[in-house]
Write a protein that holds these residues in place. Structure first.
Motif, PDB file in Angstrom:
ATOM      1  N   LYS A 131       1.054  -0.992   0.173  1.00  0.00           N
ATOM      2  CA  LYS A 131       0.055   0.138   0.171  1.00  0.00           C
ATOM      3  C   LYS A 131       0.352   1.189   0.345  1.00  0.00           C
ATOM      4  CE  LYS A 131      -4.111  -2.011   2.564  1.00  0.00           C
ATOM      5  NZ  LYS A 131      -4.835  -2.220   3.313  1.00  0.00           N
ATOM      6  N   GLN A 134       1.971   1.717  -3.273  1.00  0.00           N
ATOM      7  CA  GLN A 134       0.559   2.015  -4.069  1.00  0.00           C
ATOM      8  C   GLN A 134       0.385   3.723  -4.253  1.00  0.00           C
ATOM      9  OE1 GLN A 134      -2.713  -1.077  -4.527  1.00  0.00           O
ATOM     10  NE2 GLN A 134      -3.938   1.327  -5.068  1.00  0.00           N
ATOM     11  N   LEU A 135       0.368   4.496  -3.506  1.00  0.00           N
ATOM     12  CA  LEU A 135       0.061   5.734  -2.743  1.00  0.00           C
ATOM     13  C   LEU A 135       0.914   6.230  -4.602  1.00  0.00           C
ATOM     14  CD1 LEU A 135      -0.323   6.489   0.764  1.00  0.00           C
ATOM     15  CD2 LEU A 135      -2.054   6.015  -0.545  1.00  0.00           C
ATOM     16  N   PRO A 136       0.176   7.710  -4.309  1.00  0.00           N
ATOM     17  CA  PRO A 136      -0.968   7.791  -3.582  1.00  0.00           C
ATOM     18  C   PRO A 136      -2.290   7.645  -4.433  1.00  0.00           C
ATOM     19  CG  PRO A 136      -0.034   9.830  -5.481  1.00  0.00           C
ATOM     20  CD  PRO A 136       0.990   8.878  -5.331  1.00  0.00           C
ATOM     21  N   ASP A 137      -2.341   6.740  -4.974  1.00  0.00           N
ATOM     22  CA  ASP A 137      -3.058   5.487  -5.788  1.00  0.00           C
ATOM     23  C   ASP A 137      -3.922   4.849  -4.841  1.00  0.00           C
ATOM     24  OD1 ASP A 137      -4.613   3.335  -6.791  1.00  0.00           O
ATOM     25  OD2 ASP A 137      -3.954   3.211  -8.133  1.00  0.00           O
ATOM     26  N   THR A 138      -5.172   5.312  -3.712  1.00  0.00           N
ATOM     27  CA  THR A 138      -5.699   4.836  -3.342  1.00  0.00           C
ATOM     28  C   THR A 138      -6.698   3.879  -3.546  1.00  0.00           C
ATOM     29  OG1 THR A 138      -7.513   6.050  -2.951  1.00  0.00           O
ATOM     30  CG2 THR A 138      -4.975   6.660  -1.810  1.00  0.00           C
ATOM     31  N   ARG A 139      -6.717   2.938  -4.145  1.00  0.00           N
ATOM     32  CA  ARG A 139      -7.727   1.787  -5.033  1.00  0.00           C
ATOM     33  C   ARG A 139      -7.280   0.839  -3.632  1.00  0.00           C
ATOM     34  NH1 ARG A 139      -6.845   0.851 -11.286  1.00  0.00           N
ATOM     35  NH2 ARG A 139      -5.018   2.549 -10.473  1.00  0.00           N
ATOM     36  N   ASN A 143     -10.000   5.491   1.300  1.00  0.00           N
ATOM     37  CA  ASN A 143      -9.763   7.571   0.997  1.00  0.00           C
ATOM     38  C   ASN A 143     -10.707   8.543   0.958  1.00  0.00           C
ATOM     39  OD1 ASN A 143     -11.998   6.516  -1.016  1.00  0.00           O
ATOM     40  ND2 ASN A 143     -10.059   5.854  -2.235  1.00  0.00           N
ATOM     41  N   ASN A 161      -2.734  15.385  -1.092  1.00  0.00           N
ATOM     42  CA  ASN A 161      -1.341  14.949  -2.238  1.00  0.00           C
ATOM     43  C   ASN A 161      -1.263  12.639  -1.694  1.00  0.00           C
ATOM     44  OD1 ASN A 161      -0.210  16.814  -2.642  1.00  0.00           O
ATOM     45  ND2 ASN A 161       1.071  17.178  -1.157  1.00  0.00           N
ATOM     46  N   GLY A 163      -3.633  10.998  -1.744  1.00  0.00           N
ATOM     47  CA  GLY A 163      -4.933  10.398  -2.878  1.00  0.00           C
ATOM     48  C   GLY A 163      -6.573  10.858  -2.460  1.00  0.00           C
ATOM     49  N   ARG A 165     -10.330  12.229  -1.260  1.00  0.00           N
ATOM     50  CA  ARG A 165     -11.223  12.857  -1.475  1.00  0.00           C
ATOM     51  C   ARG A 165     -11.631  13.780   0.093  1.00  0.00           C
ATOM     52  NH1 ARG A 165     -16.561  12.435  -3.563  1.00  0.00           N
ATOM     53  NH2 ARG A 165     -16.806  10.639  -2.491  1.00  0.00           N
TER      54      ARG A 165
END
Ligand SMILES: *Cc1c(COP(=O)(O)O)cnc(C)c1O
Length: 405
Positions: A131, A134-139, A143, A161, A163, A165
């Motif tokens: 994980k 992987q950030l900032p891709d928070t799939r 998040n 920053n 990732g 909302r």
């Protein structure tokens, strides 16, 4: 801003006047500078012809904010002469700062903004290597960060920053119904404590009630020193402070305080780990030791004496300007952020014939240059807490002259 620069020729002249430099007087400024490398008092800023000034404005990053006490840069200089395992130093400095700030754990970051980003990354990715990478891709991760609408601010870009909302709410009821399986964190801006419907204590309690980690940005809320522990005691899982504002630590440092597991996660999401979101905000040994010494000095200083000194400075400046016809002054302490005495200077614009903007410009362009921020279009606000001893008299005299015209 109108950054005044001294003339290049006058710099060369002053270099030529230095013993040993004149004989070699090189053809260009850079060659002259080269001749000065190694001089213990080498002043690169004036060599480059960049303006310096008396800071009567406050802790503004664009004005380089604060000056470190000698004890702080001494420690940084000594540290700069040796190597140390960075993670061991992080451990030791973190433990000491945690003790001083009555926190479970502490981490020195590259400014409060960096603490916002790596703190959030730690909450989302934890210590899970995949994980973190992987950030900032928070799939596949929680998040969403819940925030009161009035607490949105430019610095929360650092939170985004990671990732996430931002989910904006206004009432406690709205907040509670916004919580669901993707809620990662709840974010609070202390300087907006009086603008939202939910105060900081209730906000922390709501986080506890729903088992959602809470973060508070209190970057500019020191002093009072009690704020170091007030927010974590109220239940915030993470509290963030700027290192280079009221604490007068390195300008490029900040503090992430709070829960041990989240501080550890923040660290793993940070430099020196190459494949991490926080690798872009590196902290080295100099910032680590400088920040620690600054916190020691801040916590242990005579707070009442410092406060009295600020008031005395305000009063001295007031003494110089009050005699000008149409001018009145008042000492005020902001209730949130920069909570120190400021001198508010008001005047009848028709009598004085100048606006606060005019006065700011004249002070900036004078000698010595002085930076002051206009509090509003109606008044001028003088901050004394970032000035050097004795500068209050210079500021008072200059301000008196400018207002007299
Ligand atoms: C100053 C400030 C920051 C940024 O602090 P740095 O240490 O300069 O990164 C963040 N949040 C708030 C509310 C601030 O006032």
């Amino acid at each position: 801003m109108n950054w005044l620069k001294p003339h290049r020729r006058s710099i060369l002249r002053s270099l030529a006047a230095l013993p040993g430099v004149g004989a070699l007087m090189p053809a260009t400024a850079s060659a002259a500078a080269a001749a000065r490398i190694g001089a213990v008092d080498r002043d690169v800023i004036s060599e480059l012809g960049v303006r310096t000034f008396i800071n009567a404005a406050g802790t503004y990053t664009s004005l380089t904010a604060s000056l470190m006490p000698r004890e702080v840069w001494n420690a940084m200089t000594v540290a700069s002469r040796k190597y140390a395992p960075l993670q061991d130093l992080h451990d030791a400095v973190g433990a000491r700062i945690a003790e001083l700030t009555k926190s479970e754990a502490a981490l020195v970051s590259a400014g409060a903004a960096s603490a916002l980003a790596i703190g959030t990354a730690g909450v989302i990715a934890g210590t899970d290597r995949e994980k973190i990478e992987q950030l900032p891709d928070t799939r596949g991760m929680k998040n969403e960060v819940i925030v009161q609408k009035s607490h949105r601010n430019g610095y929360d870009h650092a939170v985004r920053n990671a990732g996430i909302r931002m989910i904006e709410v206004e009432t406690a009821e709205e907040l509670e119904s916004a919580i669901h399986s993707r809620t990662a964190m709840m974010f609070f801006l202390q300087s907006a404590n009086d603008t939202g419907q939910i105060g900081y204590e209730e906000f922390a309690k709501l986080g506890k009630k729903h088992n959602i980690p809470t973060m508070i940005d209190a970057a500019a809320d020191l002093p009072p020193v009690e704020n170091f522990w007030k927010f974590t005691k109220a239940g915030f899982d993470l509290a963030i402070f700027s290192g280079g504002k009221g604490i007068k630590g390195p300008q490029s440092a900040g503090l992430l305080l709070g829960r041990k597991d989240l501080i550890e996660a923040g660290r793993q999401n940070s430099s020196p780990n190459s494949n991490s979101l926080g690798r872009i905000s590196k902290v080295n040994k100099e910032e680590l030791v400088g920040m620690m010494v600054a916190v020691e000095m801040f916590v242990n200083r005579d707070h009442a004496a410092v406060w009295k000194d600020w008031e005395d400075q305000c009063n001295r400046i007031a003494g110089y300007v009050k005699s000008v016809k149409g001018v009145t002054t008042e000492i005020k302490v902001p209730e949130l952020a920069n909570m120190v005495p400021h001198l508010h200077v008001n005047w009848d614009h028709a009598t004085v014939g100048k606006t606060p903007k005019d006065v700011v410009k004249e002070l900036r362009e004078g000698n010595p240059s002085i930076e002051v921020r206009p509090g509003s279009t109606e008044e001028l606000v003088v901050a004394v807490w970032m000035m050097q001893p004795g500068q209050d008299r210079i500021v008072g005299q200059r301000l008196g002259q400018v207002l007299k015209g």
